[in-house]
Design a protein around this motif. Structure first.
Motif, PDB file in Angstrom:
ATOM      1  N   THR A   1      39.381  39.418  38.352  1.00 26.08           N
ATOM      2  CA  THR A   1      39.479  38.063  38.886  1.00 26.08           C
ATOM      3  C   THR A   1      39.413  37.122  37.689  1.00 26.08           C
ATOM      4  N   PRO A   2      40.546  36.583  37.226  1.00 24.86           N
ATOM      5  CA  PRO A   2      40.549  35.800  35.983  1.00 24.86           C
ATOM      6  C   PRO A   2      39.655  34.581  36.106  1.00 24.86           C
TER       7      PRO A   2
ATOM      8  N   GLN B   1      46.234  43.525  36.907  1.00 27.15           N
ATOM      9  CA  GLN B   1      47.186  42.776  36.103  1.00 27.15           C
ATOM     10  C   GLN B   1      48.379  43.652  35.744  1.00 27.15           C
TER      11      GLN B   1
ATOM     12  N   GLY C   1      46.314  39.846  39.605  1.00 27.07           N
ATOM     13  CA  GLY C   1      45.809  39.245  38.378  1.00 27.07           C
ATOM     14  C   GLY C   1      46.929  38.652  37.552  1.00 27.07           C
ATOM     15  N   ASP C   2      46.781  38.680  36.224  1.00 30.11           N
ATOM     16  CA  ASP C   2      47.775  38.104  35.318  1.00 30.11           C
ATOM     17  C   ASP C   2      49.037  38.961  35.266  1.00 30.11           C
TER      18      ASP C   2
ATOM     19  N   ALA D   1      47.131  34.899  39.421  1.00 31.46           N
ATOM     20  CA  ALA D   1      46.324  34.197  38.410  1.00 31.46           C
ATOM     21  C   ALA D   1      47.260  33.470  37.453  1.00 31.46           C
TER      22      ALA D   1
ATOM     23  N   GLN E   1      47.587  29.988  39.200  1.00 35.62           N
ATOM     24  CA  GLN E   1      46.868  29.205  38.195  1.00 35.62           C
ATOM     25  C   GLN E   1      47.853  28.540  37.240  1.00 35.62           C
TER      26      GLN E   1
END
Length: 531
Positions: free
Chosen positions: A162-163, A308, A325-326, A341, A358
């Motif tokens: 979880t960034p 990610q 994720g990323d 993210a 994000q």
């Protein structure tokens, strides 16, 4: 010094002034009498000012002998007060007035009478005797409670899935690292047993027990690990894979390593993380609960990760790449990339659909030539690119400051909260009714349990709402940063404000100012209002 018609005497510490009639009494006032008393050695005694005044008045008119008690000698008063928890003792000394001063043996006797035996401060007693006042002269020793069992990681873990977003809504890419791998038998976690603590004591010598630390065992749901046969306080890997921290333990996610994904391997669906040392071919699917590392190119197909996704090469061929994720890739062409993210395209993105909950960052590896051309890009917090758009390309669509998935999440959470609040209200009414009117069927314990569970769930939902509200507050400060310039047509939605850009811009930043007006701020800091 004498005063005619006045005579001093002392009996058992009481001071008397005898007035005798005289033929011609000398003029006398209270100050003279007090001065006379001081000269006679009674100055430190407790003097009765009213009795002295009355004696002076009688001296002037006395026709018979009169005796007045005008003072007395008082010894020092000593008392010891023990606190209610017996963790301290306070010495009170009232100074002597013409009597005997407080002595060390009297203080020690008072301590003994108060049953004070430990933690006595002799220096504080000496100071109180020299300058009588109230002072703490004994202190107990509080217990040192034991520490709970501690857990020490013995491996460097992969960054959290979880960034973390800083106050500016940015991701610190320096913290991003490759996935940590361990082999079977590798030490992962050391459990430090609880300590019993050290008991204390009161000033009366009673022991104050220490509370021992909690003995917390390793979590029972650890997977891919085992307790060391050599030491039960060590957890080690049972398989090769990726270590992931969990409360009071660690688990190892197995990592699948493949030279590439094509027709020879078939589609990949894996619980854990996947590392692909080559390419992912056309129309192939790779799905993993953990992270996915591709050391080649994603050439079409579907790639989905619960963690990610890192791509050393590019993403092409109408590929669909999705990660909780990323997502990181060298470049992207004609593909869909959706990140839960941050999305990082190191050189350029062309005719793609990009979405990030994000931030979107393009061109960090090519600060002069990196570019975002055509397609669409949606980011909740920030989008940055060296070059935006192209005179030779079609319209480039941007949406920053809002995100459809984020809005859906907020709406769904609000609906869930409303349902829980309705449930809570109903349970409270039932509980009140059972309490007031009786519970013949014995439903009260079940209702109380249901209410406690509902309250816990509601608190968790409220915390989630607060986190989303904090993210929404960051989104109100969303912006688009251009490092080189804007070319061609760009359709920009910035915090729900639509801006059609049909002119070139140099390097600068698109944002909503404090007055809610969209502006472009150039490299000199000058702001131009955008229609």
């Amino acid at each position: 010094m004498t005063i005619p018609g006045m005579e001093l005497s002392e009996t058992d510490g009481h001071i008397f002034l005898t007035i005798a009639p005289t033929a011609a009494p000398s003029p006398t006032d209270e100050a003279s009498v007090i001065q006379w008393l001081q000269a006679q050695g009674y100055g430190t005694c407790q003097l009765d000012q009213d009795a002295i005044a009355q004696a002076v008045q009688s001296h002037r008119t006395a026709d018979a002998q009169m005796v007045f008690e005008i003072g007395q000698r008082l010894d020092a008063l000593i008392s010891v007060e023990v606190a209610s928890d017996a963790m301290s003792a306070t010495l009170h000394i009232t100074p002597a007035q013409g009597g005997t001063a407080a002595r060390p043996e009297q203080v020690l006797q008072a301590l003994a009478q108060a049953r004070v035996r430990k933690g006595i401060d002799l220096s504080a007693i000496a100071l109180a005797l020299a300058q009588p006042h109230t002072v703490v002269i004994a202190r107990g020793q509080p217990p040192e409670h034991g520490q709970d069992a501690q857990f020490e990681a013995l491996v460097t873990l992969t960054a959290q899935r979880t960034p973390q977003v800083n106050e500016e809504g940015r991701i610190d890419y320096r913290e991003v690292d490759n996935i940590t791998m361990v082999s079977a038998g590798a030490p992962l976690l050391r459990r430090i047993p609880p300590t019993p603590g050290i008991p204390g004591y009161t000033v009366r010598g009673d022991q104050v027990p220490a509370q021992p630390g909690s003995d917390i065992p390793f979590a029972s749901e650890c997977e891919g690990v085992q307790i060391s046969a050599a030491d039960p306080n060590f957890l080690e890997s049972a398989i090769a894979g990726q270590p992931v921290a969990i409360p009071y333990g660690m688990q190892v996610d197995p990592v699948l390593v493949l030279p590439g994904v094509d027709i020879s391997t078939g589609n990949i669906r894996f619980t854990g993380s996947v590392r692909i040392d080559g390419d992912i071919g056309q129309q192939m699917t790779v799905q993993a609960d953990g992270d996915i590392i591709v050391r080649g190119t994603i050439d079409g197909g579907l790639v989905q990760a619960g963690g990610q996704i890192q791509v050393t090469g590019g993403v092409i061929g109408h590929a669909q790449v999705q990660a909780q994720g990323d997502i990181q890739a060298k470049f992207a062409e004609a593909s869909v990339l959706k990140s839960g993210a941050a999305l990082d395209i190191r050189t350029y993105a062309m005719d793609c659909t990009l979405q990030a909950l994000q931030t979107i960052t393009i061109g960090q590896a090519a600060p002069r030539n990196g570019r975002l051309i055509g397609g669409s890009a949606t980011a909740l917090l920030m989008l940055t690119t060296p070059i935006l758009g192209s005179d030779a390309a079609s319209l480039t669509h941007l949406c920053v400051g809002t995100h459809p998935e984020f809005e859906e999440r907020c709406s769904a959470l609000q609906q869930t909260l409303q349902k829980h609040e309705t449930t809570l209200s109903s349970l409270r009414k039932i509980l009140a009714n059972l309490t007031e009117e009786g519970d013949p069927k014995g439903l009260l314990p079940k209702v109380q349990t249901s209410l406690a569970q509902a309250q816990e769930a509601h608190a968790s939902l409220v915390a989630q709402r607060e986190a989303l509200q904090a993210q929404r507050a960051l989104a109100r400060q969303a912006y688009v940063q251009v490092g080189v310039g804007v070319h061609g047509a760009v359709d920009l939605w910035l915090c729900r404000r639509r801006l059609s850009l049909h002119q070139d811009f140099a390097n600068g930043r698109f944002e909503i100012n404090s007055e809610g007006i969209p502006v472009f701020i150039d490299r000199r800091g000058y702001a131009d209002v955008l229609a």
